[in-house]
Write a protein that holds these residues in place. Structure first.
Motif, PDB file in Angstrom:
ATOM      1  N   ASN A  45       1.569   1.380   1.379  1.00 34.41           N
ATOM      2  CA  ASN A  45       1.824  -0.053   1.517  1.00 34.41           C
ATOM      3  C   ASN A  45       1.488  -0.564   2.914  1.00 34.41           C
ATOM      4  O   ASN A  45       1.011  -1.690   3.080  1.00 34.41           O
ATOM      5  CB  ASN A  45       3.282  -0.367   1.178  1.00 34.41           C
ATOM      6  CG  ASN A  45       3.536  -0.403  -0.314  1.00 34.41           C
ATOM      7  OD1 ASN A  45       2.640  -0.670  -1.099  1.00 34.41           O
ATOM      8  ND2 ASN A  45       4.764  -0.118  -0.715  1.00 34.41           N
ATOM      9  N   THR A  48      -2.375  -0.732   3.337  1.00 36.12           N
ATOM     10  CA  THR A  48      -3.005  -1.853   2.625  1.00 36.12           C
ATOM     11  C   THR A  48      -2.552  -3.209   3.152  1.00 36.12           C
ATOM     12  O   THR A  48      -2.998  -4.241   2.661  1.00 36.12           O
ATOM     13  CB  THR A  48      -2.684  -1.773   1.127  1.00 36.12           C
ATOM     14  OG1 THR A  48      -1.265  -1.731   0.944  1.00 36.12           O
ATOM     15  CG2 THR A  48      -3.302  -0.539   0.506  1.00 36.12           C
ATOM     16  N   CYS A  50       0.469  -4.453   2.924  1.00 36.97           N
ATOM     17  CA  CYS A  50       1.561  -5.022   2.127  1.00 36.97           C
ATOM     18  C   CYS A  50       2.918  -4.859   2.800  1.00 36.97           C
ATOM     19  O   CYS A  50       3.908  -5.420   2.331  1.00 36.97           O
ATOM     20  CB  CYS A  50       1.602  -4.366   0.742  1.00 36.97           C
ATOM     21  SG  CYS A  50       0.140  -4.663  -0.253  1.00 36.97           S
ATOM     22  N   LYS A  73      -8.556  -6.116   4.851  1.00 41.57           N
ATOM     23  CA  LYS A  73      -8.184  -6.106   3.434  1.00 41.57           C
ATOM     24  C   LYS A  73      -9.381  -6.285   2.508  1.00 41.57           C
ATOM     25  O   LYS A  73      -9.332  -5.868   1.345  1.00 41.57           O
ATOM     26  CB  LYS A  73      -7.136  -7.184   3.166  1.00 41.57           C
ATOM     27  CG  LYS A  73      -5.787  -6.862   3.775  1.00 41.57           C
ATOM     28  CD  LYS A  73      -4.777  -7.955   3.460  1.00 41.57           C
ATOM     29  CE  LYS A  73      -3.438  -7.650   4.108  1.00 41.57           C
ATOM     30  NZ  LYS A  73      -2.428  -8.682   3.796  1.00 41.57           N
ATOM     31  N   TYR A  78      -6.506  -1.868  -4.061  1.00 40.88           N
ATOM     32  CA  TYR A  78      -5.211  -1.186  -4.130  1.00 40.88           C
ATOM     33  C   TYR A  78      -4.603  -1.296  -5.519  1.00 40.88           C
ATOM     34  O   TYR A  78      -4.534  -2.389  -6.089  1.00 40.88           O
ATOM     35  CB  TYR A  78      -4.261  -1.806  -3.103  1.00 40.88           C
ATOM     36  CG  TYR A  78      -2.887  -1.175  -3.025  1.00 40.88           C
ATOM     37  CD1 TYR A  78      -2.705   0.197  -3.192  1.00 40.88           C
ATOM     38  CD2 TYR A  78      -1.781  -1.960  -2.755  1.00 40.88           C
ATOM     39  CE1 TYR A  78      -1.441   0.770  -3.109  1.00 40.88           C
ATOM     40  CE2 TYR A  78      -0.509  -1.393  -2.652  1.00 40.88           C
ATOM     41  CZ  TYR A  78      -0.343  -0.027  -2.832  1.00 40.88           C
ATOM     42  OH  TYR A  78       0.909   0.522  -2.745  1.00 40.88           O
ATOM     43  N   PRO A  80      -0.979  -0.379  -6.938  1.00 42.49           N
ATOM     44  CA  PRO A  80       0.371   0.146  -6.733  1.00 42.49           C
ATOM     45  C   PRO A  80       0.809   0.980  -7.931  1.00 42.49           C
ATOM     46  O   PRO A  80       0.167   0.965  -8.988  1.00 42.49           O
ATOM     47  CB  PRO A  80       1.236  -1.124  -6.605  1.00 42.49           C
ATOM     48  CG  PRO A  80       0.283  -2.242  -6.357  1.00 42.49           C
ATOM     49  CD  PRO A  80      -1.002  -1.849  -7.025  1.00 42.49           C
ATOM     50  N   GLY A 344       6.444  -5.357  -1.362  1.00 42.76           N
ATOM     51  CA  GLY A 344       5.039  -5.674  -1.167  1.00 42.76           C
ATOM     52  C   GLY A 344       4.115  -5.292  -2.286  1.00 42.76           C
ATOM     53  O   GLY A 344       2.908  -5.334  -2.121  1.00 42.76           O
ATOM     54  N   ASN A 346       3.358  -6.752  -5.101  1.00 40.30           N
ATOM     55  CA  ASN A 346       2.620  -7.848  -5.720  1.00 40.30           C
ATOM     56  C   ASN A 346       1.748  -8.594  -4.725  1.00 40.30           C
ATOM     57  O   ASN A 346       1.170  -9.623  -5.051  1.00 40.30           O
ATOM     58  CB  ASN A 346       3.594  -8.842  -6.375  1.00 40.30           C
ATOM     59  CG  ASN A 346       4.284  -8.231  -7.572  1.00 40.30           C
ATOM     60  OD1 ASN A 346       3.656  -7.481  -8.314  1.00 40.30           O
ATOM     61  ND2 ASN A 346       5.556  -8.512  -7.763  1.00 40.30           N
ATOM     62  N   ALA A 347       1.671  -8.048  -3.512  1.00 34.73           N
ATOM     63  CA  ALA A 347       0.893  -8.760  -2.495  1.00 34.73           C
ATOM     64  C   ALA A 347      -0.570  -8.876  -2.867  1.00 34.73           C
ATOM     65  O   ALA A 347      -1.275  -9.758  -2.405  1.00 34.73           O
ATOM     66  CB  ALA A 347       1.016  -8.039  -1.144  1.00 34.73           C
ATOM     67  N   VAL A 348      -1.054  -7.974  -3.725  1.00 34.99           N
ATOM     68  CA  VAL A 348      -2.459  -8.008  -4.124  1.00 34.99           C
ATOM     69  C   VAL A 348      -2.798  -9.247  -4.940  1.00 34.99           C
ATOM     70  O   VAL A 348      -3.946  -9.650  -5.033  1.00 34.99           O
ATOM     71  CB  VAL A 348      -2.812  -6.747  -4.940  1.00 34.99           C
ATOM     72  CG1 VAL A 348      -2.143  -6.766  -6.289  1.00 34.99           C
ATOM     73  CG2 VAL A 348      -4.314  -6.600  -5.104  1.00 34.99           C
ATOM     74  N   GLU A 354      -1.348 -11.564   6.135  1.00 29.80           N
ATOM     75  CA  GLU A 354      -0.188 -10.827   6.605  1.00 29.80           C
ATOM     76  C   GLU A 354      -0.027 -11.037   8.111  1.00 29.80           C
ATOM     77  O   GLU A 354      -1.005 -11.085   8.867  1.00 29.80           O
ATOM     78  CB  GLU A 354      -0.354  -9.329   6.310  1.00 29.80           C
ATOM     79  CG  GLU A 354      -0.388  -8.998   4.839  1.00 29.80           C
ATOM     80  CD  GLU A 354       0.971  -9.144   4.220  1.00 29.80           C
ATOM     81  OE1 GLU A 354       1.019  -9.461   3.019  1.00 29.80           O
ATOM     82  OE2 GLU A 354       1.968  -8.952   4.933  1.00 29.80           O
TER      83      GLU A 354
END
Length: 368
Positions: A45, A48, A50, A73, A78, A80, A344, A346-348, A354
């Motif tokens: 995480n 990436t 996140c 990024k 990524y 998860p 983090g 669902n940050a994708v 960030e």
């Protein structure tokens, strides 16, 4: 391609990742191993973008993930452990959304969607709702979204967890294919899977790197005595006299069967090639006209390496560790695991910039 230097992540007083440093080169498949709570997901995480870090740096192709998040990024795809899927959408709709979020437009967006669906073999499922897909196809959709934008690095967290044997084989084959054009990092608890697919393996325990090498080198360096078990049609004294004439035996133990007619011996050797010892044993018994009823070769494997390294990192045997655990230590580990797997992921879904890692005690205590 990826440089991690002195990476540290703390949740309050608990250290999930401790002064972790390693370097990953371009164009290989890397396995990421460690016991539950070792810090694998936390590290992924952070790599990436996140999750912030308490200290240390992560650079993707020279771009700092905290100082230059947009540039870094763009180079990463990524997946998860829990794929960030919108279940009410179809794969085609979802991939369009992700592609647009990554800045793809028009013909290029359409082409990449078709390419990644073909690559992950989900074209036939393109118009079905994701909620109706099997676990294996959901994983494929998750991998497809990671491939959009043609990133140089693909990071997969437990990509085969919960899949049936056929689906696992299919995902393994896909990872091998991805490794031909991308740098792939994936975590797994299936050690045979990692040993089969990966060019190099990283093992961490308690947030620290304890091994980083090729699978064969790890097994050769860490567990050099190899073992042969033989059962001979002779008594213990006869077997012992035959084996006494063979060199490179480092340990010899017996387990005679109840009848006393047969003898089972366990031979450990310091020879690198276990077959050299098996030839010597077979020839010695043949010269004495003594029948070998069975010969079994046991070689060190990745599971043995993993157990040895993680136990060394703990500093004591599993039985002792369990006896010494306190309720407080267990609670801390559970809290860290919750924070590690729940932050983090669902940050994708949104290309939100960030912020650099905050260094204040309050922000690190909350994991923000």
């Amino acid at each position: 391609m990826i440089t991690v230097e002195h990476l540290t992540k703390m949740y309050g007083n608990f250290t999930a990742v401790s002064d972790l440093s390693f370097e990953i080169n371009e164009g290989h498949v890397y396995g990421f191993l460690g016991p539950n709570g070792a810090g694998k997901t936390t590290t992924m995480n952070i790599m990436t973008g996140c999750l912030s870090a308490t200290d240390g740096t992560v650079k993707i192709d020279g771009h700092d993930i905290f100082e230059e998040p947009d540039q870094a990024k763009k180079l990463i795809g990524y997946l998860p452990e829990q794929p960030p899927l919108y279940l009410n959408e179809t794969p085609a709709e979802y991939l369009r959304f992700v592609g647009e979020a990554k800045g793809l437009k028009g013909a290029e967006l359409k082409k990449q969607i078709e390419d990644v669906m073909e690559q992950t073999k989900i074209t036939e499922m393109r118009n079905r709702r994701i909620s109706a897909l099997s676990k294996g196809y959901k994983q494929r959709v998750g991998i497809a979204q990671a491939l959009l934008g043609n990133p140089k690095v693909i990071i997969l967290d437990e990509p085969t967890v919960g899949l049936d044997p056929i689906q696992i084989i299919e995902i393994r084959d896909l990872i091998r294919e991805l490794g031909q054009n991308h740098t792939v990092i994936f975590s797994s608890h299936i050690l045979s899977e990692v040993q089969t697919i990966c060019d190099e393996i990283m093992i961490i325990a308690h947030g620290k790197l304890i091994a980083f090498d090729e699978p064969e080198k790890l097994t050769n360096q860490l567990l050099a005595p190899n073992e042969i078990t033989i059962t001979a049609d002779a008594d213990k004294e006869t077997v012992g006299s035959i084996l006494a004439g063979i060199g490179n035996i480092t340990e010899l133990t017996y387990s005679e069967k109840e009848s006393g007619e047969y003898t089972t011996a366990h031979i450990k050797t310091d020879l690198d090639n276990i077959y050299d010892m098996s030839r010597a044993v077979f020839s010695a018994f043949a010269k004495k006209d003594t029948v070998l009823l069975e010969m079994t070769l046991k070689q060190a494997n990745l599971e043995d390496v993993f157990i040895e390294l993680t136990e060394e990192a703990d500093g004591n045997a599993p039985e002792k560790r369990d006896a010494e655990k306190t309720d407080g230590e267990t609670d801390k580990k559970d809290e860290a695991l919750t924070a590690e797997t729940g932050e983090g992921l669902n940050a994708v879904q949104e290309p939100v910039e960030e912020k650099p890692a905050e260094k204040s005690e309050e922000s690190e205590a909350t994991g923000e």
